[in-house]
Design an enzyme around this catalytic site. Structure first.
Site, short mmCIF file in Angstrom:
data_model
loop_
_atom_site.label_atom_id
_atom_site.label_comp_id
_atom_site.label_asym_id
_atom_site.label_seq_id
_atom_site.Cartn_x
_atom_site.Cartn_y
_atom_site.Cartn_z
CD GLU A 95 -3.05 -1.18 2.11
OE1 GLU A 95 -4.13 -1.79 1.98
OE2 GLU A 95 -2.79 -0.67 3.35
CB CYS A 108 3.38 7.59 2.98
SG CYS A 108 3.68 6.42 4.10
CB CYS A 115 7.07 -4.75 9.08
SG CYS A 115 8.34 -3.82 10.13
CB CYS A 122 2.55 -0.78 13.44
SG CYS A 122 2.87 -0.91 11.71
CB SER A 192 10.75 6.27 9.20
OG SER A 192 10.10 5.15 8.50
CG HIS A 290 -5.38 6.78 13.31
ND1 HIS A 290 -6.28 7.74 13.32
CD2 HIS A 290 -4.28 7.63 13.07
CE1 HIS A 290 -5.78 8.78 12.99
NE2 HIS A 290 -4.31 8.57 12.88
CB CYS A 333 0.27 7.05 11.32
SG CYS A 333 1.86 6.44 12.06
#
Length: 366
Positions: A95, A108, A115, A122, A192, A290, A333
């Site tokens: 995404e 982004c 990951c 996350c 990041s 979120h 995020c």
């Protein structure tokens, strides 16, 4: 391919010496979608190239549009990573989020399918890890973006840990910033990291792009609960590494801090952040949390966010509250994931509220 690789390829195929630079211009300045569009190459050479190579451009297969103008795209991965456990016939996706804001438009991008870091807040981490993107997969998210010409900034803050795929991230940023490539200023790009120190050091030495470090707690034990990578890569050691570099001029250093209600939003946390970052030229981005499925973590209210920001700023740490974008399409995020909740790994459950309270009592005593 880099310019030197394109030149070598052209020479190996018996083409004129200048052909490699012509191909670079078609790829990175004119953004062609096919070799046949490279019209100043002879038809014979185009046919020879097409027999062995491809531009690698692949359009997004889906998109979702937020009420605030944010757009989330789903891009296919060009080649399955060789070390993936998935079947060779299974297609993978990532995404990518386009965020317009007045005259500014940020993209982004993702650098991995899933990951390894497994941060508790996350959604990507709960997806598990399926493999690294190639530089072609990373650049395709930009090259094939319908809004490409409006972009002003790129952030490597999508799916994956950039330092865990450092070689391909460095290759992508090299092509984006080289004069023979996209010719972007490195100041338009932010990468990041959770703080994989030796790879972060290598990135800082080889690139001039901005750097953003995921902080989320100044306390070792609590950060380790939120971010398992802290156990092997303590934030205190990462900060000491960063002190060796100059962030007082054009290159910017920022720390990302998601604020969780009753977890990392106290005056004790604010004071510890100030102590940790004292003397370091940086900024702190406070981020609203979120909710993700299965998590008991909750976002702090607006009053708490403002109080934290004001304390940090008054004590010498420049802090801002990042505007939340794309939440209604799961593009904010921490929400990016390309596998459904039914495919979640058999991972440990998130800490219960009582465990957080106990840990915070311990922190207050410290």
């Amino acid at each position: 391919m880099t310019l030197s690789e394109l030149k070598t390829m052209a020479a190996d195929m018996g083409m004129p010496a200048f052909t490699g630079r012509q191909i670079a211009q078609w790829l990175y300045e004119k953004h062609v979608g096919s070799i046949d569009e490279m019209t100043n190459l002879s038809k014979q050479n185009r046919e020879r190239l097409e027999a062995e190579y491809e531009v690698g451009r692949m359009e997004a297969v889906d998109c979702q549009r937020s009420s605030d103008g944010t757009v989330k795209y789903l891009f296919p991965v060009r080649k399955l990573p060789s070390h993936s456990e998935k079947g060779q016939g299974e297609r993978l996706y990532v995404e990518t989020v386009y965020i317009p804001d007045g005259e500014r438009a940020t993209l982004c991008v993702s650098c991995q399918v899933g990951c390894k870091m497994n941060c508790l807040f996350c959604q990507t981490g709960k997806q598990g890890f399926d493999g690294n993107l190639t530089a072609a997969d990373i650049l395709n998210q930009i090259h094939s973006l319908p809004e490409r010409e409006s972009l002003t900034n790129i952030v490597f803050m999508g799916q994956g840990e950039p330092m865990d795929n450092l070689d391909e991230v460095l290759r992508a940023t090299q092509i984006l910033t080289a004069d023979w490539g996209w010719a972007w200023s490195p100041r338009r790009i932010t990468v990041s990291s959770v703080g994989i120190r030796e790879k972060l050091r290598r990135f800082l030495d080889k690139s001039e792009c901005h750097v953003a470090i995921s902080l989320h707690s100044p306390f070792h034990e609590q950060r380790a609960e939120l971010m398992p990578a802290e156990r092997a890569m303590p934030i205190a050691e990462t900060v000491e590494l960063l002190r060796a570099y100059d962030f007082a001029h054009q290159r910017r250093l920022s720390f990302e801090y998601i604020v969780f209600a009753g977890v990392n939003d106290s005056r004790v946390h604010a004071k510890a952040i100030v102590d940790l970052l004292k003397g370091l030229d940086c900024r702190i981005n406070l981020i609203r949390f979120h909710q993700i499925p299965g998590s008991e973590l909750r976002g702090a209210d607006e009053t708490t966010m403002l109080r934290l920001r004001d304390y940090l700023t008054q004590h010498g740490c420049f802090a801002t509250i990042r505007a939340s974008r794309g939440e209604d399409i799961q593009a904010a995020c921490g929400l990016l994931s390309t596998r459904g909740s039914e495919q979640k790994n058999n991972r440990s459950p998130l800490p219960l509220e009582g465990a957080w309270e106990a840990l915070n009592r311990k922190i207050v005593k410290l």
